[in-house]
Scaffold this motif. Structure first.
Motif, short mmCIF file in Angstrom:
data_model
loop_
_atom_site.label_atom_id
_atom_site.label_comp_id
_atom_site.label_asym_id
_atom_site.label_seq_id
_atom_site.Cartn_x
_atom_site.Cartn_y
_atom_site.Cartn_z
N THR A 1 -22.10 37.16 -32.37
CA THR A 1 -21.05 38.07 -32.85
C THR A 1 -21.65 39.40 -33.26
N CYS A 2 -22.78 39.33 -33.94
CA CYS A 2 -23.45 40.54 -34.40
C CYS A 2 -23.92 41.39 -33.22
N LEU A 3 -24.50 40.74 -32.21
CA LEU A 3 -25.03 41.46 -31.05
C LEU A 3 -23.93 42.22 -30.31
N ASN A 4 -22.72 41.69 -30.36
CA ASN A 4 -21.60 42.31 -29.65
C ASN A 4 -20.73 43.15 -30.57
N SER A 5 -21.29 43.54 -31.71
CA SER A 5 -20.56 44.39 -32.65
C SER A 5 -21.21 45.78 -32.69
N GLU A 6 -20.87 46.57 -33.70
CA GLU A 6 -21.45 47.90 -33.85
C GLU A 6 -22.78 47.87 -34.59
N VAL A 7 -23.16 46.71 -35.10
CA VAL A 7 -24.38 46.59 -35.89
C VAL A 7 -25.62 47.03 -35.11
N PRO A 8 -25.83 46.63 -33.86
CA PRO A 8 -27.06 47.02 -33.16
C PRO A 8 -27.29 48.52 -33.10
N GLU A 9 -26.20 49.30 -33.10
CA GLU A 9 -26.35 50.75 -33.05
C GLU A 9 -26.97 51.30 -34.32
N GLN A 10 -26.84 50.54 -35.40
CA GLN A 10 -27.36 51.00 -36.69
C GLN A 10 -28.79 50.52 -36.94
N LEU A 11 -29.31 49.72 -36.03
CA LEU A 11 -30.65 49.16 -36.20
C LEU A 11 -31.71 50.04 -35.55
N SER A 12 -32.93 49.89 -36.02
CA SER A 12 -34.05 50.57 -35.37
C SER A 12 -34.29 49.90 -34.01
N ASP A 13 -35.08 50.54 -33.18
CA ASP A 13 -35.37 49.98 -31.87
C ASP A 13 -36.03 48.60 -32.00
N ASP A 14 -36.97 48.49 -32.92
CA ASP A 14 -37.66 47.21 -33.11
C ASP A 14 -36.71 46.11 -33.57
N ASP A 15 -35.83 46.45 -34.51
CA ASP A 15 -34.90 45.45 -35.02
C ASP A 15 -33.85 45.08 -33.96
N ARG A 16 -33.46 46.06 -33.17
CA ARG A 16 -32.50 45.77 -32.09
C ARG A 16 -33.14 44.83 -31.06
N THR A 17 -34.40 45.11 -30.75
CA THR A 17 -35.12 44.22 -29.83
C THR A 17 -35.26 42.83 -30.43
N ARG A 18 -35.53 42.79 -31.74
CA ARG A 18 -35.67 41.50 -32.43
C ARG A 18 -34.36 40.73 -32.39
N LEU A 19 -33.25 41.40 -32.61
CA LEU A 19 -31.93 40.76 -32.57
C LEU A 19 -31.64 40.19 -31.18
N ASN A 20 -31.94 40.98 -30.16
CA ASN A 20 -31.74 40.51 -28.79
C ASN A 20 -32.59 39.28 -28.49
N ARG A 21 -33.86 39.35 -28.91
CA ARG A 21 -34.77 38.24 -28.63
C ARG A 21 -34.36 36.98 -29.38
N LEU A 22 -33.97 37.12 -30.64
CA LEU A 22 -33.58 35.96 -31.44
C LEU A 22 -32.29 35.34 -30.90
N THR A 23 -31.35 36.18 -30.50
CA THR A 23 -30.09 35.66 -29.94
C THR A 23 -30.35 34.92 -28.64
#
Length: 329
Positions: free
Chosen positions: A117-139
């Motif tokens: 749900t988080c990955l498909n929300s507006e949250v990733p736009e507010q994350l740093s590149d590293d954290d966005r990559t981390r979110l993608n990898r964890l999901t």
């Protein structure tokens, strides 16, 4: 002294063997065998023990290994907008680490839901590149692991394993309610499996635990299989008697077999549900489970209990058809 010890053991063994005939299912077959012997004016049918079902695979042979996902608290906190920090903390505390498989299943699915749900929300736009990559990898990791988690939650649960216990009796006194509650329990596990990647479907912890408690009440799979083995053995023995009888002018009493019909219906329902749940798992099934399923649970394998029962029953019906039915008068 040794002689008395052996004598005592013999008494105990005799008592145990005598107890095998106390099962209502066995008693019904004894009465039927006596009826056939009387009709044909022959001595009682010699019966042999039908044997037990095979051992359910040991834990290492039925569980799928899932690598542990590790990350620092800071990295998890960086994804706090995904509402996973409290969830991860609860999973990593002492109680969380020893949670039963069912609760681990609920945890992993909830974690996957929040990450997706988080990955498909507006949250990733507010994350740093590293954290966005981390979110993608964890999901991605949790999405890949979830089917294995679902499998382990079922096959590592004591409730599921108990259903296949060899320390059981053949199923008897079958009525419409005998397997109804257990079928509901299997149906809920089926729903959780079918909807594991459905973001809108919400599992319920108490409902899951109540259904697992129902499964634990009796080793139903083993009872069904042992009833099929018993029926096959007793039908085979009766078949041998009928096949040897050359005088087909003798009549046979009507065969009152509603209990056998109920067993057939219950066994087919139960084995269909069990196989459907196993086959619905989106994983490569461990070899030991594949072999057990084919040997003991299959509705298609002629050498499995269901196939052998069907064959013995068909043969018995054909052999009985050679004889006229006795008049009620």
């Amino acid at each position: 002294m040794a002689r008395w010890r052996n004598f005592s053991l013999a008494i105990i063994l005799s008592a145990l063997l005598a107890g095998c005939g106390d099962n209502p299912a066995e008693q019904q077959w004894q009465r039927y065998h006596q009826q056939l012997a009387n009709d044909l004016a022959l001595s009682n049918i010699q019966r042999a023990d039908p044997g037990n079902i095979g051992d359910f695979p040991e834990r290492p042979d039925r569980i799928i290994d899932i690598p542990e996902t590790r990350d620092s608290l800071l990295n998890v906190y960086a994804l706090r907008e995904c509402q996973i920090t409290s969830l991860v903390a609860a999973r990593n505390n002492q109680l969380g680490r020893v949670a039963p498989p069912s609760q681990q299943w609920l945890y992993e699915r909830t974690l996957w839901q929040r990450l997706s749900t988080c990955l498909n929300s507006e949250v990733p736009e507010q994350l740093s590149d590293d954290d966005r990559t981390r979110l993608n990898r964890l999901t991605t990791t949790k999405t890949t692991q979830l089917p294995a988690v679902s499998w382990n939650a079922i096959f590592d649960s004591s409730e599921w394993v108990k259903s296949f216990s060899r320390a059981s009796q053949p199923l008897s006194n079958i009525d419409e309610t005998t397997i109804a509650g257990q079928l509901e329990a299997i149906d809920y596990l089926q729903q959780m499996t079918d909807h594991q990647f459905d973001l809108d479907w919400q599992q319920d912890s108490s409902t899951l635990e109540n259904h697992l408690k129902t499964l634990q009440e009796r080793p139903l799979t083993a009872e069904v299989l042992r009833a099929l083995l018993l029926a096959t053995q007793r039908l085979t023995e009766a078949n041998a008697l009928l096949a040897r009888q050359s005088d087909t002018t003798r009549c046979l009493s009507r065969w009152e077999s509603p209990s056998l019909e109920r067993l057939e219906n219950a066994a087919q329902q139960w084995l269909t549900a069990i196989n459907r749940l196993i086959d619905a798992q989106q994983v490569g099934k461990p070899i030991a489970i594949q072999r057990y399923q084919e040997r003991w649970l299959s509705l298609d394998n002629a050498q499995a209990p269901w196939g052998q029962f069907q064959q013995a029953l068909s043969e018995h019906q054909a052999l009985r058809a050679r004889f006229p039915t006795c008049s009620d008068n």
